[in-house]
Design a protein around this motif. Structure first.
Motif, PDB file in Angstrom:
ATOM      1  N   TRP A   1       0.830  -1.207   0.000  1.00  0.00           N
ATOM      2  CA  TRP A   1       0.000   0.000   0.000  1.00  0.00           C
ATOM      3  C   TRP A   1       0.862   1.253   0.000  1.00  0.00           C
ATOM      4  CZ3 TRP A   1      -5.138   0.152  -0.854  1.00  0.00           C
ATOM      5  CH2 TRP A   1      -5.798  -1.082  -0.847  1.00  0.00           C
ATOM      6  N   THR A   2       1.963   1.189  -0.740  1.00  0.00           N
ATOM      7  CA  THR A   2       2.838   2.352  -0.888  1.00  0.00           C
ATOM      8  C   THR A   2       2.350   3.225  -2.036  1.00  0.00           C
ATOM      9  OG1 THR A   2       4.752   1.133  -0.059  1.00  0.00           O
ATOM     10  CG2 THR A   2       5.195   3.108  -1.364  1.00  0.00           C
ATOM     11  N   SER A   3       2.324   4.533  -1.816  1.00  0.00           N
ATOM     12  CA  SER A   3       1.940   5.492  -2.850  1.00  0.00           C
ATOM     13  C   SER A   3       3.118   6.316  -3.334  1.00  0.00           C
ATOM     14  CB  SER A   3       0.855   6.444  -2.335  1.00  0.00           C
ATOM     15  OG  SER A   3      -0.409   5.850  -2.386  1.00  0.00           O
ATOM     16  N   ILE A   4       3.926   6.775  -2.400  1.00  0.00           N
ATOM     17  CA  ILE A   4       5.120   7.553  -2.745  1.00  0.00           C
ATOM     18  C   ILE A   4       6.323   6.799  -2.202  1.00  0.00           C
ATOM     19  CG2 ILE A   4       6.345   9.739  -2.452  1.00  0.00           C
ATOM     20  CD1 ILE A   4       3.666  11.127  -2.094  1.00  0.00           C
ATOM     21  N   TRP A   5       7.223   6.414  -3.104  1.00  0.00           N
ATOM     22  CA  TRP A   5       8.410   5.658  -2.714  1.00  0.00           C
ATOM     23  C   TRP A   5       9.637   6.519  -2.956  1.00  0.00           C
ATOM     24  CZ3 TRP A   5      10.659   0.987  -5.854  1.00  0.00           C
ATOM     25  CH2 TRP A   5      11.757   0.454  -5.159  1.00  0.00           C
ATOM     26  N   VAL A   6      10.275   6.934  -1.858  1.00  0.00           N
ATOM     27  CA  VAL A   6      11.532   7.670  -1.937  1.00  0.00           C
ATOM     28  C   VAL A   6      12.633   6.621  -1.845  1.00  0.00           C
ATOM     29  CG1 VAL A   6      12.878   9.589  -1.017  1.00  0.00           C
ATOM     30  CG2 VAL A   6      10.397   9.588  -0.748  1.00  0.00           C
ATOM     31  N   GLN A   7      13.267   6.358  -2.960  1.00  0.00           N
ATOM     32  CA  GLN A   7      14.204   5.241  -3.055  1.00  0.00           C
ATOM     33  C   GLN A   7      15.477   5.490  -2.246  1.00  0.00           C
ATOM     34  OE1 GLN A   7      14.656   4.466  -7.314  1.00  0.00           O
ATOM     35  NE2 GLN A   7      12.922   3.043  -7.255  1.00  0.00           N
ATOM     36  N   PRO A   8      16.266   4.423  -1.978  1.00  0.00           N
ATOM     37  CA  PRO A   8      17.477   4.576  -1.163  1.00  0.00           C
ATOM     38  C   PRO A   8      18.378   5.699  -1.658  1.00  0.00           C
ATOM     39  CG  PRO A   8      17.051   2.250  -1.567  1.00  0.00           C
ATOM     40  CD  PRO A   8      16.054   3.010  -2.394  1.00  0.00           C
ATOM     41  N   GLY A   9      18.720   6.603  -0.742  1.00  0.00           N
ATOM     42  CA  GLY A   9      19.602   7.716  -1.068  1.00  0.00           C
ATOM     43  C   GLY A   9      18.939   8.902  -1.724  1.00  0.00           C
ATOM     44  N   ALA A  10      17.642   8.822  -2.011  1.00  0.00           N
ATOM     45  CA  ALA A  10      16.941   9.925  -2.676  1.00  0.00           C
ATOM     46  C   ALA A  10      16.466  10.958  -1.656  1.00  0.00           C
ATOM     47  CB  ALA A  10      15.763   9.395  -3.480  1.00  0.00           C
ATOM     48  N   ASN A  11      16.183  12.164  -2.146  1.00  0.00           N
ATOM     49  CA  ASN A  11      15.690  13.254  -1.301  1.00  0.00           C
ATOM     50  C   ASN A  11      14.493  13.907  -1.986  1.00  0.00           C
ATOM     51  OD1 ASN A  11      18.005  13.217   0.655  1.00  0.00           O
ATOM     52  ND2 ASN A  11      19.132  13.786  -1.182  1.00  0.00           N
TER      53      ASN A  11
END
Length: 660
Positions: free
Chosen positions: A83-93
């Motif tokens: 149920w993820t909508s916004i995924w800030v990937q590893p190391g992202a800002n």
């Protein structure tokens, strides 16, 4: 008012005046059935992914909607968090710099070494936030229907300011418009999923709520058992309710049943040394497995319960203990016995009172538990920072609140220590339930059409064939209720049957701004009217190719409407509106910014070859949108100030002024 002044030489002055307090002119806004489209930047029906790349920060300025991420294969993160909508990937800002309505239909997942920030002035609506060895800053107004969860990992940091409303509560949720989702047949929406709390599972975590003005945590935490893989032949059907709204995984120890309260007199092996937890083989051998319920000494006091009995602490009379089965993959597994409190007002209060007394009124227990909590907060900068409840403008919690100053606990129990504040609303009032229900209904409306009133959703919207749809239908999302997909695809079939993509160009007077319409999804199915007046469904295949926006395209492009995915290349600065039925992938350092005036120009631009067609033709009720800047200047002054801002000095005037 009279003022008398006498100077050192004896001369006197007398000033008299009347002071009139006026009422500012108020402009009452009229509720609209339409969202504020021109101040939007993104509708991503299948979610948003923020990619990493160096130390670049991706920014968004404007209202957004993100649906649930789908059609992503070979990804364990989303398999565990569907149920993820916004995924800030590893190391992202990702930095949401402004936005009146930032809506995430599911959770915001902030991966390892990533950062998610919603700035001051942002109103964020989401199911919740999960992070792992990452940083989250919620600095504006935050509304969560479920939890803020700090998963296992190290050195996660969460800073919350402004207003935080964790409004999820099982009773109010199931009595709202969201009941279609919360009572789903597959049972995914348990009480746990409907109950807003803050839970810490990671080491050296910092949770800072010291700058929050208003706080609501309508739910409480649970010991998650239904997601645990049980021993073969068993099941964990229910999570175990705890007494806290802000807690740490380590406090689960408090809810373990003292093993001496299991009545062994009727067991097959009455002399067996009963432990909690116990191995599954001992559980079978003892005869407990064959019993309908665990035999207990309900009226025997236990030192671990503060010298109280099970009856006195208020466990559920029908099921005072819940077994939880754990498969550890190494041997036969274990069985835990947890205290079980009923999910009622009485049960809520009993659980909160038990935990408070257990932790705060027993120095030996508190010392031992603080030493255990130091495992989670060994760093001196870590901990849970909560100010005194009297210093909040508003402070409402359904369960207790645990705070903790980080650092290693020294021998003898000195060093880092925790504190617990009792629940303010364990027995939820009808007024509070209604407020929570109102938030649930607003959440429902935002996920349908990006408006906050369910009463303004239209149940009979007609297309050009007279075929109607209902905006309140739970199967319809924001893209469906804003974009007339059928009209757009039929237009593309005529104008660009090969590419199914068309670029509108505004006139030179409107800076030659552009809009792109594309059927780039897999397929689209919609109803059409037959010659005999009947209705039938038709399917039109799309190109199934993401639309990639480059810096060169972004120079003039102000509106994108497409049935598939959109990719924003790294570093691209896009101004305008993106409406995608698929997902949107943001390259590192990309920036998205709403541009109301320029978006309005291209939105209403007419085609040179067909004066009756413009991008607004492919939006439901497109001709009814208020175009351009939505703010109205005060025409009675030259200040240019917007009418919904006031200066108290303008309301104070002086009359009948006289000096003697």
């Amino acid at each position: 008012m009279k003022v008398i002044y006498v100077d050192p030489k004896g001369y006197a002055s007398i000033i008299e005046t009347d002071i009139r307090l006026g009422i500012p002119k108020v402009q009452f806004s009229t509720p609209s059935t339409l969202p504020d489209l021109m101040n939007m930047i993104v509708v991503a029906d299948k979610g948003i992914i923020c990619e990493a790349g160096g130390n670049e920060t991706t920014t968004i300025s404007g209202s957004i909607y993100s649906g649930i991420l789908k059609d992503i294969t070979d990804n364990t993160i989303l398999e565990k968090n569907p149920w993820t909508s916004i995924w800030v990937q590893p190391g992202a800002n990702l930095d949401i710099q402004s936005g009146d309505k930032v809506v995430s239909a599911g959770e915001i997942y902030t991966d390892q070494n990533a950062t998610f920030t919603s700035e001051t002035g942002v109103t964020l609506w989401a199911q919740g936030v999960k992070l792992s060895s990452a940083q989250v800053n919620l600095l504006g107004t935050t509304y969560f229907s479920d939890d803020l969860t700090i998963e296992s990992g190290n050195s996660s940091r969460v800073r919350i300011q402004g207003e935080y409303y964790g409004y999820g509560y099982p009773e109010s949720a199931r009595n709202s418009k969201n009941d279609y989702m919360y009572d789903a047949a597959d049972g995914k929406w348990s009480d746990t999923a409907l109950s807003s709390s803050i839970v810490i599972n990671g080491k050296n975590t910092t949770l800072d709520l010291s700058d929050v003005r208003k706080l609501m945590l309508a739910g409480r935490s649970y010991i998650g058992t239904s997601g645990v893989r049980p021993v073969s032949g068993t099941s964990n059907s229910n999570d175990v309710m705890m007494g806290e709204s802000i807690t740490v995984k380590g406090t689960q120890l408090a809810y373990l049943l003292p093993p001496e309260l299991i009545d062994t007199s009727g067991l097959k092996t009455p002399d067996m040394d009963i432990k909690n937890p116990m191995s599954y083989s001992d559980y079978e051998e003892s005869g407990l497995m064959q019993m309908d319920s665990i035999p207990l000494k309900m009226d025997t006091a236990s030192a671990e319960l503060g010298n109280k009995t099970l009856n006195e602490i208020g466990v559920d009379s029908q099921k005072p203990v819940q077994e939880v089965f754990y498969n550890n993959n190494a041997d036969e597994g274990y069985v835990y016995f947890y205290l079980n409190f009923s999910n009622t007002s009485e049960g809520n209060r009993a659980a909160s009172d038990f935990m408070y007394n257990y932790y705060m009124n027993n120095s030996t227990v508190k010392t031992n538990l603080d030493k255990y909590l130091s495992f989670y907060f060994s760093n001196t900068n870590s901990g849970i920072k909560v100010k005194d409840m009297k210093n909040y403008i508003r402070y409402v919690t359904n369960g207790n609140v645990l705070s903790y100053e980080g650092g290693e606990a020294a021998e003898g129990g000195t060093g880092a220590q925790g504190n617990m504040t009792t629940a303010t609303s364990a027995e939820v009032s009808q007024a509070l339930l209604q407020e929570q229900k109102n938030y649930q209904n607003m959440w429902y409306a935002l996920n349908r059409k990006m408006i906050t009133s369910v009463d303004l959703l239209n149940k009979e919207v007609k297309d050009s064939d007279g075929i109607t749809h209902d905006e309140t239908d739970s199967s319809r999302g924001v893209f469906d209720n804003m974009v007339n997909e059928k009209e757009m695809i039929q237009f593309l079939q005529v104008k660009q049957p090969g590419t199914l993509e068309f670029t509108f160009k505004a006139s030179a007077e409107d800076d030659s701004l552009q809009a792109i319409m594309a059927h780039n999804g897999k397929f689209s199915t919609f109803k059409v009217k037959n010659a005999d007046g009947t209705e039938s469904e038709t399917t039109v295949n799309g190109t199934n190719k993401p639309l990639t926006i480059t810096s060169a395209m972004a120079d003039k492009l102000r509106l994108v409407v497409c049935t598939g995915d959109v990719v924003i290349e790294p570093g691209v600065h896009f101004q305008g509106i993106i409406m995608a039925k698929g997902r949107i992938t943001l390259g590192s350092g990309a920036s998205l910014e709403s541009a109301p005036l320029e978006a309005a120009k291209v939105f209403q631009a007419q085609m040179a070859s067909d004066k009756n067609m413009s991008p607004k033709s492919f939006f439901w009720e497109g001709d009814k949108y208020v175009l351009g800047n939505s703010n109205t200047s005060n025409e009675s002054t030259d200040s240019g100030r917007v009418l919904d801002t006031y200066d108290l000095a303008d309301c104070v005037t002086y009359e009948n002024w006289r000096k003697e």
